[in-house]
Design a protein around this motif. Sequence first.
Motif, PDB file in Angstrom:
ATOM      1  N   ASP A  54      10.992   2.388  -1.764  1.00  0.00           N
ATOM      2  CA  ASP A  54      11.616   1.053  -1.010  1.00  0.00           C
ATOM      3  C   ASP A  54      11.365   1.166   0.500  1.00  0.00           C
ATOM      4  O   ASP A  54      11.903   2.435   1.056  1.00  0.00           O
ATOM      5  CB  ASP A  54      13.280   1.338  -1.321  1.00  0.00           C
ATOM      6  CG  ASP A  54      14.088   0.060  -0.513  1.00  0.00           C
ATOM      7  OD1 ASP A  54      13.503  -0.531   0.231  1.00  0.00           O
ATOM      8  OD2 ASP A  54      15.172  -0.126  -1.064  1.00  0.00           O
ATOM      9  N   ALA A  55      10.638   0.426   0.949  1.00  0.00           N
ATOM     10  CA  ALA A  55      10.277   0.409   2.566  1.00  0.00           C
ATOM     11  C   ALA A  55      11.540   0.618   3.312  1.00  0.00           C
ATOM     12  O   ALA A  55      11.417   1.241   4.515  1.00  0.00           O
ATOM     13  CB  ALA A  55       9.604  -0.767   2.784  1.00  0.00           C
ATOM     14  N   ARG A  56      12.801   0.437   2.910  1.00  0.00           N
ATOM     15  CA  ARG A  56      13.974   0.448   3.960  1.00  0.00           C
ATOM     16  C   ARG A  56      14.180   2.000   4.000  1.00  0.00           C
ATOM     17  O   ARG A  56      14.878   2.356   5.246  1.00  0.00           O
ATOM     18  CB  ARG A  56      14.990  -0.239   3.216  1.00  0.00           C
ATOM     19  CG  ARG A  56      14.959  -1.780   2.958  1.00  0.00           C
ATOM     20  CD  ARG A  56      16.140  -2.313   2.443  1.00  0.00           C
ATOM     21  NE  ARG A  56      16.278  -2.012   1.036  1.00  0.00           N
ATOM     22  CZ  ARG A  56      17.617  -2.013   0.328  1.00  0.00           C
ATOM     23  NH1 ARG A  56      18.618  -2.767   0.863  1.00  0.00           N
ATOM     24  NH2 ARG A  56      17.638  -1.671  -0.787  1.00  0.00           N
ATOM     25  N   TRP A  57      13.755   2.928   3.168  1.00  0.00           N
ATOM     26  CA  TRP A  57      13.948   4.288   3.308  1.00  0.00           C
ATOM     27  C   TRP A  57      12.813   5.106   4.224  1.00  0.00           C
ATOM     28  O   TRP A  57      13.120   6.149   4.520  1.00  0.00           O
ATOM     29  CB  TRP A  57      14.423   4.853   2.119  1.00  0.00           C
ATOM     30  CG  TRP A  57      15.401   4.520   1.343  1.00  0.00           C
ATOM     31  CD1 TRP A  57      15.798   3.765   0.567  1.00  0.00           C
ATOM     32  CD2 TRP A  57      16.904   4.918   1.853  1.00  0.00           C
ATOM     33  NE1 TRP A  57      17.175   3.718   0.101  1.00  0.00           N
ATOM     34  CE2 TRP A  57      17.619   4.427   0.995  1.00  0.00           C
ATOM     35  CE3 TRP A  57      17.409   5.814   3.066  1.00  0.00           C
ATOM     36  CZ2 TRP A  57      19.070   4.760   1.289  1.00  0.00           C
ATOM     37  CZ3 TRP A  57      18.486   6.022   3.016  1.00  0.00           C
ATOM     38  CH2 TRP A  57      19.667   5.593   2.281  1.00  0.00           C
ATOM     39  N   ASP A  99      10.374   9.671   5.926  1.00  0.00           N
ATOM     40  CA  ASP A  99      10.361   8.914   4.836  1.00  0.00           C
ATOM     41  C   ASP A  99      11.154   9.353   3.455  1.00  0.00           C
ATOM     42  O   ASP A  99      10.687  10.360   2.807  1.00  0.00           O
ATOM     43  CB  ASP A  99       8.815   8.716   4.269  1.00  0.00           C
ATOM     44  CG  ASP A  99       8.612   7.834   3.148  1.00  0.00           C
ATOM     45  OD1 ASP A  99       9.732   7.221   2.730  1.00  0.00           O
ATOM     46  OD2 ASP A  99       7.531   7.378   2.821  1.00  0.00           O
ATOM     47  N   LEU A 100      12.266   9.009   3.487  1.00  0.00           N
ATOM     48  CA  LEU A 100      13.350   9.328   2.544  1.00  0.00           C
ATOM     49  C   LEU A 100      12.839   9.189   1.028  1.00  0.00           C
ATOM     50  O   LEU A 100      13.420   9.843  -0.043  1.00  0.00           O
ATOM     51  CB  LEU A 100      14.611   9.192   2.745  1.00  0.00           C
ATOM     52  CG  LEU A 100      15.411   9.523   3.871  1.00  0.00           C
ATOM     53  CD1 LEU A 100      16.308   9.105   4.427  1.00  0.00           C
ATOM     54  CD2 LEU A 100      15.479  11.279   3.822  1.00  0.00           C
ATOM     55  N   ASN A 101      11.986   8.409   0.798  1.00  0.00           N
ATOM     56  CA  ASN A 101      11.135   8.146  -0.339  1.00  0.00           C
ATOM     57  C   ASN A 101      10.726   9.437  -0.945  1.00  0.00           C
ATOM     58  O   ASN A 101      10.369   9.453  -2.226  1.00  0.00           O
ATOM     59  CB  ASN A 101      10.195   7.017  -0.425  1.00  0.00           C
ATOM     60  CG  ASN A 101      10.854   5.536  -0.012  1.00  0.00           C
ATOM     61  OD1 ASN A 101      11.462   4.951  -0.764  1.00  0.00           O
ATOM     62  ND2 ASN A 101      10.460   5.108   1.224  1.00  0.00           N
ATOM     63  N   ARG A 102      10.419  10.156  -0.091  1.00  0.00           N
ATOM     64  CA  ARG A 102       9.588  11.574  -0.545  1.00  0.00           C
ATOM     65  C   ARG A 102      10.486  12.511  -0.364  1.00  0.00           C
ATOM     66  O   ARG A 102       9.976  13.868  -0.264  1.00  0.00           O
ATOM     67  CB  ARG A 102       8.187  11.681   0.305  1.00  0.00           C
ATOM     68  CG  ARG A 102       7.379  10.360   0.168  1.00  0.00           C
ATOM     69  CD  ARG A 102       5.862  10.760   0.724  1.00  0.00           C
ATOM     70  NE  ARG A 102       5.154   9.720   0.307  1.00  0.00           N
ATOM     71  CZ  ARG A 102       3.614   9.681   0.376  1.00  0.00           C
ATOM     72  NH1 ARG A 102       3.209  11.013   0.270  1.00  0.00           N
ATOM     73  NH2 ARG A 102       3.224   8.743   0.267  1.00  0.00           N
ATOM     74  N   GLN A 108       0.951  -1.243  -0.082  1.00  0.00           N
ATOM     75  CA  GLN A 108      -0.015   0.114   0.191  1.00  0.00           C
ATOM     76  C   GLN A 108       0.873   1.284  -0.126  1.00  0.00           C
ATOM     77  O   GLN A 108       0.633   2.327  -0.601  1.00  0.00           O
ATOM     78  CB  GLN A 108      -0.851  -0.048   1.323  1.00  0.00           C
ATOM     79  CG  GLN A 108      -2.095   1.194   1.150  1.00  0.00           C
ATOM     80  CD  GLN A 108      -2.909   1.288   0.018  1.00  0.00           C
ATOM     81  OE1 GLN A 108      -3.539   0.271  -0.209  1.00  0.00           O
ATOM     82  NE2 GLN A 108      -2.797   2.431  -0.607  1.00  0.00           N
ATOM     83  N   ALA A 109       1.934   1.202   0.965  1.00  0.00           N
ATOM     84  CA  ALA A 109       3.026   2.232   0.723  1.00  0.00           C
ATOM     85  C   ALA A 109       3.488   2.675  -0.676  1.00  0.00           C
ATOM     86  O   ALA A 109       3.739   3.847  -1.134  1.00  0.00           O
ATOM     87  CB  ALA A 109       3.869   2.132   1.852  1.00  0.00           C
ATOM     88  N   TRP A 162       1.662   9.669  -5.074  1.00  0.00           N
ATOM     89  CA  TRP A 162       2.194  10.903  -4.354  1.00  0.00           C
ATOM     90  C   TRP A 162       3.283  11.729  -5.709  1.00  0.00           C
ATOM     91  O   TRP A 162       3.206  12.610  -6.261  1.00  0.00           O
ATOM     92  CB  TRP A 162       3.289  10.813  -3.491  1.00  0.00           C
ATOM     93  CG  TRP A 162       4.109  11.760  -2.972  1.00  0.00           C
ATOM     94  CD1 TRP A 162       3.872  13.126  -2.388  1.00  0.00           C
ATOM     95  CD2 TRP A 162       5.248  11.913  -3.347  1.00  0.00           C
ATOM     96  NE1 TRP A 162       5.065  13.844  -2.303  1.00  0.00           N
ATOM     97  CE2 TRP A 162       6.049  13.160  -2.780  1.00  0.00           C
ATOM     98  CE3 TRP A 162       6.105  11.216  -4.021  1.00  0.00           C
ATOM     99  CZ2 TRP A 162       7.273  13.447  -2.918  1.00  0.00           C
ATOM    100  CZ3 TRP A 162       7.751  11.465  -3.928  1.00  0.00           C
ATOM    101  CH2 TRP A 162       8.177  12.614  -3.528  1.00  0.00           C
ATOM    102  N   HIS A 163       3.892  10.733  -6.480  1.00  0.00           N
ATOM    103  CA  HIS A 163       4.904  11.103  -7.372  1.00  0.00           C
ATOM    104  C   HIS A 163       4.185  11.518  -8.573  1.00  0.00           C
ATOM    105  O   HIS A 163       4.638  12.339  -9.132  1.00  0.00           O
ATOM    106  CB  HIS A 163       5.787   9.761  -7.772  1.00  0.00           C
ATOM    107  CG  HIS A 163       6.818   9.978  -9.004  1.00  0.00           C
ATOM    108  ND1 HIS A 163       7.730  11.023  -8.900  1.00  0.00           N
ATOM    109  CD2 HIS A 163       7.045   9.413 -10.262  1.00  0.00           C
ATOM    110  CE1 HIS A 163       8.347  11.000  -9.991  1.00  0.00           C
ATOM    111  NE2 HIS A 163       7.908  10.183 -10.645  1.00  0.00           N
TER     112      HIS A 163
END
Length: 271
Positions: free
Chosen positions: A141-144, A231-234, A13-14, A21-22
């Motif tokens: 990537d959930a790790r970020w 959340d560094l994905n964002r 879901q994330a 978002w992107h």
Amino acid sequence: MSTDAQQPHGSEQAAQDWKHWHEERTATVAGPYGPLSLTGTHWLSDHPEGRIPGVPGQWREDGDELVLSASAADGLTVDGEPFTGQVRLTADRGPIDESRVAHGERRLVVLSREGLWAVRDFDPDSPARRAFRAIEATPYDARWALPGTFRPYDSARTVRVENADGVERGLGLAGEIAFEADGTEHTLHVAVEPDGSLWAVFADATSGNSSYRFRFLRPAAPAEDGSVTVDLNRALLPPCAFADHFICPFPPPGNTLSVAVEAGERNRVDG
């Protein structure tokens, strides 16, 4: 990169949330009055006679206001109506397309920074907007998505940092967020926005190489216990990645991470 960071909800879901978002972010950047449309930031101190090359009208400072004078030949509108004569203006606060002064499709936005006045020219037909194709971004990537803690300062502080136009200006900071990546604790100094969300200007080991020279991060408001998701994905490209005429602040001291943040928005892509 640590592999045990927990995502606040299911990673599938994330990932879908990130994709949405992107897509929204790309549409906003590419919009008629997104950052790509800025063609100039004109400081009135550089034009004491009040005439800005390529910008209709005469603009002059008068205390805490600007005075705009125009004739019918200038072709300006104010509040949606054809304008001649004089009008007193304050800094625009709302969306670009709702700014008071326009010239056709262009929006002439009044800006004030540390006692200096400027006029920004937003043009939907800007070369940068025509050339834009995409925002290069690393897939989710959930790790970020890292658990962090917000630590407010005893009192807000202001640090002087260089801005993208080479001028040093004040940057207000209200605390720091602490989080762990690659087995090491890192901190970022942050501002607190009016809605309680956080804002950081940061660089990392990818900056100026595989990513733009610095980026923004906007975590949601922390919980009452200070917990916050980093959340560094964002990670976001700053406005000055899309137009040279923005005055983005550079990262303050302490906000250059030793880790390579291979996540989030990385670069602008033109065609």
